[in-house]
Design an enzyme around this catalytic site. Structure first.
Site, PDB file in Angstrom:
ATOM      1  N   ASP A  38      48.723  44.699  28.370  1.00 52.89           N
ATOM      2  CA  ASP A  38      48.669  44.690  29.833  1.00 52.89           C
ATOM      3  C   ASP A  38      49.608  43.613  30.345  1.00 52.89           C
ATOM      4  OD1 ASP A  38      48.095  44.852  32.486  1.00 52.89           O
ATOM      5  OD2 ASP A  38      45.998  44.262  32.331  1.00 52.89           O
ATOM      6  N   LYS A  59      40.795  52.007  39.199  1.00 51.29           N
ATOM      7  CA  LYS A  59      39.896  50.925  39.584  1.00 51.29           C
ATOM      8  C   LYS A  59      39.324  51.255  40.955  1.00 51.29           C
ATOM      9  CE  LYS A  59      42.096  47.202  36.959  1.00 51.29           C
ATOM     10  NZ  LYS A  59      42.975  46.020  37.036  1.00 51.29           N
ATOM     11  N   LYS A  83      46.451  40.817  27.170  1.00 53.20           N
ATOM     12  CA  LYS A  83      47.344  40.419  28.250  1.00 53.20           C
ATOM     13  C   LYS A  83      48.628  39.844  27.652  1.00 53.20           C
ATOM     14  CE  LYS A  83      44.513  41.156  31.800  1.00 53.20           C
ATOM     15  NZ  LYS A  83      44.810  42.031  32.952  1.00 53.20           N
ATOM     16  N   ASP A 120      48.660  50.907  36.988  1.00 56.44           N
ATOM     17  CA  ASP A 120      47.473  50.249  37.527  1.00 56.44           C
ATOM     18  C   ASP A 120      47.755  49.870  38.972  1.00 56.44           C
ATOM     19  OD1 ASP A 120      45.393  48.530  38.206  1.00 56.44           O
ATOM     20  OD2 ASP A 120      45.706  47.131  36.574  1.00 56.44           O
ATOM     21  N   GLY A 128      38.788  47.000  34.655  1.00 55.44           N
ATOM     22  CA  GLY A 128      37.839  46.015  35.166  1.00 55.44           C
ATOM     23  C   GLY A 128      38.517  44.945  35.993  1.00 55.44           C
ATOM     24  N   LYS A 182      42.389  45.361  24.624  1.00 58.63           N
ATOM     25  CA  LYS A 182      43.499  45.182  25.568  1.00 58.63           C
ATOM     26  C   LYS A 182      43.919  43.723  25.549  1.00 58.63           C
ATOM     27  CE  LYS A 182      43.119  45.196  30.229  1.00 58.63           C
ATOM     28  NZ  LYS A 182      43.033  45.763  31.610  1.00 58.63           N
ATOM     29  N   SER A 230      38.942  43.406  27.286  1.00 59.67           N
ATOM     30  CA  SER A 230      40.192  42.831  27.781  1.00 59.67           C
ATOM     31  C   SER A 230      40.236  41.354  27.400  1.00 59.67           C
ATOM     32  CB  SER A 230      40.278  42.984  29.303  1.00 59.67           C
ATOM     33  OG  SER A 230      41.471  42.407  29.797  1.00 59.67           O
ATOM     34  N   GLU A 249      50.384  48.706  29.991  1.00 63.54           N
ATOM     35  CA  GLU A 249      49.906  48.853  31.364  1.00 63.54           C
ATOM     36  C   GLU A 249      50.770  48.049  32.334  1.00 63.54           C
ATOM     37  OE1 GLU A 249      45.706  48.354  33.852  1.00 63.54           O
ATOM     38  OE2 GLU A 249      45.874  47.605  31.809  1.00 63.54           O
TER      39      GLU A 249
END
Length: 369
Positions: free
Chosen positions: A189, A263, A164, A239, A291, A162, A136, A214
């Site tokens: 994400d 998660k 952001k 998520d 995570g 991934k 990530s 996400e």
């Protein structure tokens, strides 16, 4: 299980570098390591994943401390536990506060596996001996910095990247990444940074062959995500919206997503995570393990969970050295060619580095059961 003590270790650890999402930027991670001790001296460990501010959810380090001390430990004092699956039932009267519940339940699961002399992965029904992992990457200062960071982790062999995103740092950035890495599995994400007004903008992502986007919309939404998924080819992964099996069932029935990120802390522990996994397996919904910038204990729990069969997409469980100069477990989690080999030692499979634990501990409380 003859529980004798619970210790609540409050730690403060500094990430190697600041981590930026649409929520904000931070570098110091304050959290709790929970330790359950039985009458024979066996020790089980869990980890809280709440942040100091209520960015990701309403929970914080302080609320975790309050709920664990004033409610969860009291419930354990007043009831006998034979199996960790009973813990979620015992904690059910206390609404939400899933990260606090997970921190305590995780320590009991670890203790249970150690008492049975089996790995935590085996205790929860896992079968894999190795797991694929991705990485990530937070929001970077420049696109060039992002490309260099992606290249670094692609060269290290991570199975998925991934990235952001947030408004103003999204489609054009991802288009540039895809141009430079045409064959790399990439996901975005959004951490709830968009609304349905952004549908036309988000639909541009369909041209980039992303593995998923996400949580693009509100943190507690499943209705608007269904509307968005109906007009997007890119799979939506939920998520923040999924706190329980009931949430997962409703989201799947509405068509709100094609993938779910499980998660442990967000759903209240391993028992509920297993239930969500089993439901998704039965309804052909891919899952993966996200995570929360965990230290070694939480990272070990994530590894164990990912050994379940429906975790068919690489998770966020990178190696310890990705985030920390020194971790609190021995050996530290390592990744080779995007793969983590699952430890087969009893419990979480890693030893606690007591010297490191003490080094990063700013407070510790002991409760007799």
């Amino acid at each position: 299980m003859p529980l004798k003590q619970i210790k609540l270790h409050k730690l403060n650890m500094r990430l190697k570098a600041p981590f930026t999402t649409s929520f904000g930027t931070f570098q110091d991670k304050e959290f709790f390591v929970t330790e359950c001790i039985d009458r024979e001296g066996n020790r089980g460990f869990g980890e809280s994943v709440a942040f100091t501010s209520p960015w990701y959810s309403e929970e914080t380090v302080k609320t975790n401390e309050h709920v664990i001390e004033d409610f969860l430990i009291k419930a354990l004092k007043e009831n006998d536990i034979e199996h960790p699956d009973q813990v979620s039932e015992l904690f059910a009267p206390f609404k939400r506060n899933n990260m606090a519940k997970s921190a305590v339940e995780g320590a009991i699961w670890d203790l249970y596996a150690k008492r049975k002399n089996i790995s935590l992965a085996k205790a929860i029904g896992g079968e894999k001996t190795e797991i694929d992992v991705g990485i990530s990457i937070g929001i970077q200062p420049t696109v060039k910095d992002l490309l260099n960071t992606v290249d670094h982790y692609v060269q290290e062999g991570y199975k998925r990247i991934k990235i952001k995103i947030k408004p103003g740092w999204d489609v054009d950035v991802l288009r540039e990444v895809r141009k430079h890495f045409p064959d790399t599995p990439i996901m975005a994400d959004a951490n709830s940074a968009y609304t349905l007004k952004d549908i036309d903008h988000l639909k541009q992502l369909d041209d980039l062959d992303l593995t998923m986007i996400e949580q693009p919309l509100e943190h507690d939404d499943i209705v608007d995500h269904a509307k968005l998924q109906a007009v997007m080819e890119t799979p939506i992964c939920l998520d923040e919206s999924i706190h329980s099996l009931a949430d997962a069932r409703k989201a799947i029935e509405l068509g709100s997503c094609k993938i779910i990120n499980i998660k442990i802390g967000r759903v209240g522990g391993l028992t509920e995570a297993k239930r969500i996994h089993d439901y998704c397996r039965d309804h052909d919904i891919a899952v993966w393990c996200g995570g929360m910038l965990e230290a070694g204990v939480g990272r070990a729990h994530n590894i164990a969970l990912t050994t379940l069969s429906q975790f068919i997409l690489p998770g966020d469980t990178a190696g310890s050295s990705r985030y920390w100069e020194q971790d609190i477990i021995k050996p530290e989690v390592t990744v080779k060619d995007g793969v983590i080999h699952v430890p087969d030692k009893p419990g979480i499979g890693y030893d606690i580095d007591d010297e490191a634990l003490e080094k990063f501990t700013v407070d510790v409380k002991t409760f007799q059961l």
